[in-house]
Design an enzyme around this catalytic site. Structure first.
Site, PDB file in Angstrom:
ATOM      1  N   GLU B 329      -7.021  -6.471 -34.412  1.00 52.18           N
ATOM      2  CA  GLU B 329      -6.399  -5.214 -34.006  1.00 52.18           C
ATOM      3  C   GLU B 329      -5.010  -5.458 -33.412  1.00 52.18           C
ATOM      4  OE1 GLU B 329      -9.459  -3.462 -31.541  1.00 52.18           O
ATOM      5  OE2 GLU B 329     -10.473  -2.640 -33.298  1.00 52.18           O
ATOM      6  N   ASP B 408     -18.984  -1.956 -34.759  1.00 57.87           N
ATOM      7  CA  ASP B 408     -18.414  -1.861 -33.407  1.00 57.87           C
ATOM      8  C   ASP B 408     -19.287  -1.018 -32.489  1.00 57.87           C
ATOM      9  OD1 ASP B 408     -16.674  -2.218 -31.323  1.00 57.87           O
ATOM     10  OD2 ASP B 408     -15.266  -0.689 -31.988  1.00 57.87           O
ATOM     11  N   GLU B 436     -19.123   3.502 -24.989  1.00 56.47           N
ATOM     12  CA  GLU B 436     -18.021   3.977 -25.819  1.00 56.47           C
ATOM     13  C   GLU B 436     -18.486   4.933 -26.911  1.00 56.47           C
ATOM     14  OE1 GLU B 436     -15.739   0.845 -27.571  1.00 56.47           O
ATOM     15  OE2 GLU B 436     -14.443   2.210 -28.692  1.00 56.47           O
TER      16      GLU B 436
END
Lengths: 722, 722
Positions: B329, B408, B436
């Protein structure tokens, strides 16, 4: 493109005239600038006056373009004079016995080279209320000397005439036998900046603010002056410099903390005939005062505003007034106190009345916390539903500011039904020059064709031929105040507008609202020749690029008037469902069978009823609704056949493939101009067009894939859909 | 809940024991704390030692729960002693002639009330490499006095034993005939904070950082100490305090500007047996040094790191090592220099080796600029494709840190195929405690059941029964370093975790990775009783709420393992196409016929091949692929029939309606606890459950509407879909 103090002059690039014949003509024509001071012979002008700006512009322009420096005199002495006079001055001159012979001449026909303004024209111009800004620009013979007469009701008019003259020189046009009579179509010709004091610009795509940085005004105001020149050159006469969303710091612009500097900025604009307004926070009495309410009917609140407005006028005697976004998108407003918008606006109007100030009250009021499951609530209805019933209740120095369409500056919307529906309430139309939904100055999208369609829309409000442009000009209903405003597209980028080609929208906006009969093509032609090149091939090519660009953008983005389909918040780039399940009232309702919003009276939200009968019927019936607005008014199946003969789904595929290809062709076309455009501009625009080409492809693929996946209907041409 | 310095103590709330019988028992049992200093009789302990923490915890806990203050002595004098001793100390004591009688006793069976540790157990514990943290907690008879023996290999073990004892007291359990032998399953029991020095926390949902504010460490470190106590009480022994995305300021944590204060924080944690690590920026030699490269094979780079690491150890002699997110990323890494991850990690490992430090190297490496039109690239494959071929090439003090699933931290993913596929490379598994993708601590989602499924997954790496938990513990391949880490869910909110019920995840994480055989239910039961209430009805109800919550959350969010369908960037709330046309490699490919990602070997991305044969076959075949992962592995039509007997589309409708209803029921259930839970906690949790209930409805309606609109297939129960 962001180097400080290294900006270009937009369309005021006064290059030396190339045509030697023309240069010679200008050389002979510009020997003397003649000024009459209040009818007297005193030639000096007040440095802070608008007339002074006119003289300076002429001097600067002539110096740069012709290379000469005319003398400045109080009377005509030479061939080649430029005489700036107000009607009062010319009348005084005419009544003067020294002008007797001139008076006689005016009564009689004269030979071609002696064309001069007629008294009838002067009278007609003078009497027309709005024409304080009008002017005459004419070849003139006086005491045997040949020259140009710039004649106007006001110094502003003279400044406009001066810019007009300079524009003709920039375009190297012959000034032989000139006779131009101009009067602006609209009284208020305004720009709204959405600048925040931290230097950011809401929906700004050209860098930081030219007004503010780090919660202060910028120290060096040179750029503001150059901006005032640009605006004046295209006839803009009013401006707000701060965002309609007035946050904590900006609320204090009307306090002693900032007022002196607001006054400085007002002075800069004043010299160019641009009146300063401010966006205000409706809750100011609470946030700035000691009050616990902002209720417009509360006497303490009324008093607070009266004193506050007096404080503003003490610093800025010609302050224009205030722009208010109230009860809109979480902004405070009269609704909090169970008062109407008329209550809210009139209270402010009362405070402004003694000084001739006005209230611009925005109609962008809707439920921004809508439940997407609720199909009866229709955001498109909101402005009309809120405001139309209040017609006649607003004070005569309130002007309702209405966005061009019922939603929010989409690439295609119908015209707001409020235009023509409030005969007893002043209105101003709001366009958006900044390209929030039209490519954010990364894509080229010349908006003049859109604006002309809107201004030319027939509302049928007083029968056939009641065009929007005549309502806004005040002609239809005799509004005391009216006109057009727009959200500016300007920032601190050296080229002002991020995309250099987006300058054409700012230029064109001013030109169009001054004279709504100008064509998109004429305006584009002017801007290109003033700004980029005089090369015929290049002018023709760039003009066509501009003229095609709105249509191209429409092709590859959301189809058939349904709008949105953008990424939430920043609004750049495709996202078909981006606003589909949101609180914003912005839906397309696509399912496996069809798409579109049923806004009919018959079985939809009834929005069509807000239009006058002819338009209501036009939009209500599937058979007559224009293709380009079909999905705004109707939910139809993908296999519905358009007037074009195509099905809706095939139309979507075709326009998107074509739009993306056309966007690519814009780049291909531009590349042919490499030796005709200044390298820095060529490379800059090339870069943007590369991004547009790639991004248009992304739009095309995402929209087509979305509808293909949803409908399952194959493209008849079997092109690649993902 | 955000008042500074007004936080709760989580599960270390030492309330006075309520049961009077039990109180009396404890009163008699806790009269004396016995310490042996290096086998000698000196009773005083080093204030900065872990043993000191153990003693203080015992003193504080006994004072608050029992109301007494035990004496601290160097030898057993009274009935009711608590004897803290290392194995070394007890052996010395046994070899001492004064201990002769004790030695005799140890060879012979003793009556029930005289249960004591056997030498065999001591030896077994001692020899087990990982059991430096293990301990024995046992009722003990010594010189005719009755007491408790806390016996361990290390001071950390004694601290864990102390917390264990206190936990029993908190739960008011009888200590009669106690015999507990504990040894942690995992060597590294770690937490990763994603805290930034500006005080923000990436993916943090419990307020600002407890470590940093305004680019400095917090001045008052009292809360860090309390945090260390919480971690130690559940067996956590390692921590990183800064975000794996190491920005400019955080890059400087390893410089003199911040190292002293890093050292202070390390000292706080050290006293509780928690070793400090730092996330580092791979480009540090460029950003901090004078180098123009970070090439791991460049000698200057190697030298730079060696000197830098020495500098760190000069300040923190027991520094744990570094955590690295490289080439992920947009973070820098060895790919820039055409080097492998092994090259990159080994260079750092070499610098750390002299000090016993290790490199935790994240495997979260994938193409985050994927073209959504490209269906051949599969993000799920990326970690395995990048790292598996490097097995055996990493230094023995490098540990690959692997997220539990290939994507993820979705609510449901298959287990990463890297587990069990790199026998020659140390591995650590990364969970995400911070929610998250699982409701961001606004929704209750007790994650223990998810983690237990993952740990209990059979990789078949060394034949049937090669469970993930045994690979991570190092048992399967004998890794030098291994264990489990997780992204923390803690912030400055007074209750530590935003949602009070989310504390259960932090507590449970520590308990589970210490002992993977503990059930989700046992852990929930403990946490509730320690933290909220001992009321039987309430414990039972809250336990069931927790145990159901993950499944409920899964029901109303993205279906059948396909994942995502969240709003981009912040990841909260439903957005079915939110990541569908993005660069992130996260697609569901829903069209009018079906949905899911074909990851088969046969005609998909081939991801299934990354598993060992048994699992590869399980996932490859439609007939055997588990329903809950169906859409992760296969693209199927909406009418495909699941093992459950339902069609995919009906499953989507049913689970979403049920999930939303269950979420509402969580609220209803909680409301029955009004008189059983402290009002401030009751109201806080009630508020969160109201939000969850409403938000679950939004999820349900959006997901169902999306699939109904796309498929056109009606719900067999005709419930309202929009």
């Amino acid at each position: 493109m962001q180097l400080e103090k290294c900006w270009d002059q937009g369309w005021l690039r006064y290059h030396l005239v190339q045509d030697q014949e023309r240069l010679k003509e200008y050389n002979q024509l510009f020997t003397q600038i003649v000024l009459m001071k209040e009818g007297s012979a005193a030639g000096l002008v007040d440095e802070s006056s608008i007339l002074s700006s006119a003289v300076k512009e002429l001097e600067q322009g002539i110096k740069q373009m012709v290379g000469t420096k005319p003398s400045i005199d109080a009377e005509v002495k030479l061939d080649g004079f430029i005489w700036l006079a107000t009607f009062e001055q010319i009348e005084a001159a005419l009544s003067d016995e020294r002008m007797a012979s001139r008076a006689t001449e005016l009564q009689n026909p004269v030979p071609e080279q002696d064309i001069r303004v007629s008294m009838d024209e002067i009278e007609a111009l003078k009497k027309r209320q709005k024409s304080t800004d009008g002017y005459v620009l004419e070849s003139f013979l006086f005491r045997g000397k040949k020259g140009l007469l710039l004649l106007a009701n006001s110094e502003s008019g003279l400044l406009y005439a001066a810019f007009h003259l300079l524009r003709l020189v920039q375009m190297e046009q012959s000034l032989d036998g000139l006779k131009i009579v101009e009067s602006p179509k609209n009284q208020l010709r305004m720009l709204n900046h959405w600048d925040n004091m931290d230097g950011s610009i809401e929906r700004g795509y050209a860098g930081q603010s030219i007004f503010f940085e780090r919660n202060r005004f910028v120290a060096d105001k040179g750029r503001i002056k150059d901006y005032a020149r640009l605006l004046s050159s295209v006839g803009i006469n009013a401006i707000t410099i701060n965002n309609v969303n007035v946050h904590a710091v900006e609320t204090k612009l009307i306090t002693s903390e900032y007022l002196a500097e607001v006054g400085q900025v007002a002075s800069i604009f004043r010299r160019y005939g641009v009146q300063l307004f401010l966006s205000i926070n409706y809750a100011s009495p609470i946030q700035l005062g000691d009050l616990d309410t902002a209720d417009p009917l509360d006497e303490r609140v009324k008093l607070w505003w009266k004193e506050k407005i007096k404080e503003v006028y003490d610093v800025i005697p010609d302050f224009g007034g205030v722009l208010v976004k109230a009860d809109s998108e979480h902004r405070p407003g009269p609704f909090t106190y169970n008062r109407t918008h008329a209550d809210g606006a009139n209270m402010l109007a009362e405070a402004l009345r003694p000084y001739g100030g006005i209230v611009l009250w925005r109609c962008f009021v809707y439920n921004c916390m809508q439940d997407w499951r609720d199909r009866r609530t229709d955001r498109a209805r909101a402005a009309y539903d809120h405001f139309q019933p209040l017609d006649g209740q607003f004070a005569d120095n309130v002007v309702l500011q209405i966005k061009n369409g019922p939603m929010d500056f989409q690439v295609r919307e119908p015209v707001s039904p409020l235009f023509g529906s409030m005969p007893n309430t002043n209105q101003i139309l709001e366009f958006q020059i900044t390209q929030e939904y039209t490519g954010q100055q990364k894509h080229v999208c010349y908006l003049l064709p859109q604006w002309k369609e809107i201004l030319g829309f027939d509302t049928y409000a007083k029968g056939k031929g009641t065009l929007v442009q005549d309502i806004m000009s005040g002609d239809t209903y005799g509004y005391r105040y009216s006109g057009i405003t727009a959200v500016a597209n300007v920032g601190a980028d050296s080229n002002w507008t991020g995309h250099t080609l987006a300058q054409a929208n700012l230029y064109g906006y001013g030109r169009l609202i001054w004279n709504t009969t100008l064509s998109s093509e004429t305006i584009a032609d002017e801007w290109i020749r003033l700004t980029l090149t005089a090369d015929k091939y290049a002018v023709q090519l760039i003009k066509q690029m501009l003229l095609d660009s709105w249509s191209i953008y429409e092709q590859y983005t959301s189809p058939l008037g349904v709008g949105w389909m953008v990424n939430p918040e920043h609004h750049y780039g495709p996202n078909v469902d981006g606003y589909e399940y949101s609180v914003w009232g912005t839906y397309h309702y696509a399912d496996h069978q069809g798409v579109g919003v049923n806004r009919t009276k018959k079985n939809g939200t009834g929005y069509t009823e807000q239009y006058h009968t002819e338009n209501a019927q036009l939009f209500e019936a599937l058979g007559s609704c224009p293709d380009e607005l079909l999905l705004f008014f109707h939910h139809v199946s993908y296999t519905h056949v358009l007037h074009s003969g195509k099905t809706v789904i095939q139309h979507i595929y075709d326009t998107h493939f074509e739009g993306a290809e056309c966007a690519h062709q814009l780049l291909v076309q531009w590349l042919t101009l490499e030796d005709k455009i200044e390298p820095v501009i060529f490379e800059h625009v090339k870069g943007r067009l590369i991004e547009q080409s790639e991004h248009a492809k992304e739009w095309c693929d995402r929209i087509n894939s979305y509808f293909y996946r949803k409908s399952g209907i194959a493209d008849t041409q079997n092109r690649l859909i993902y």
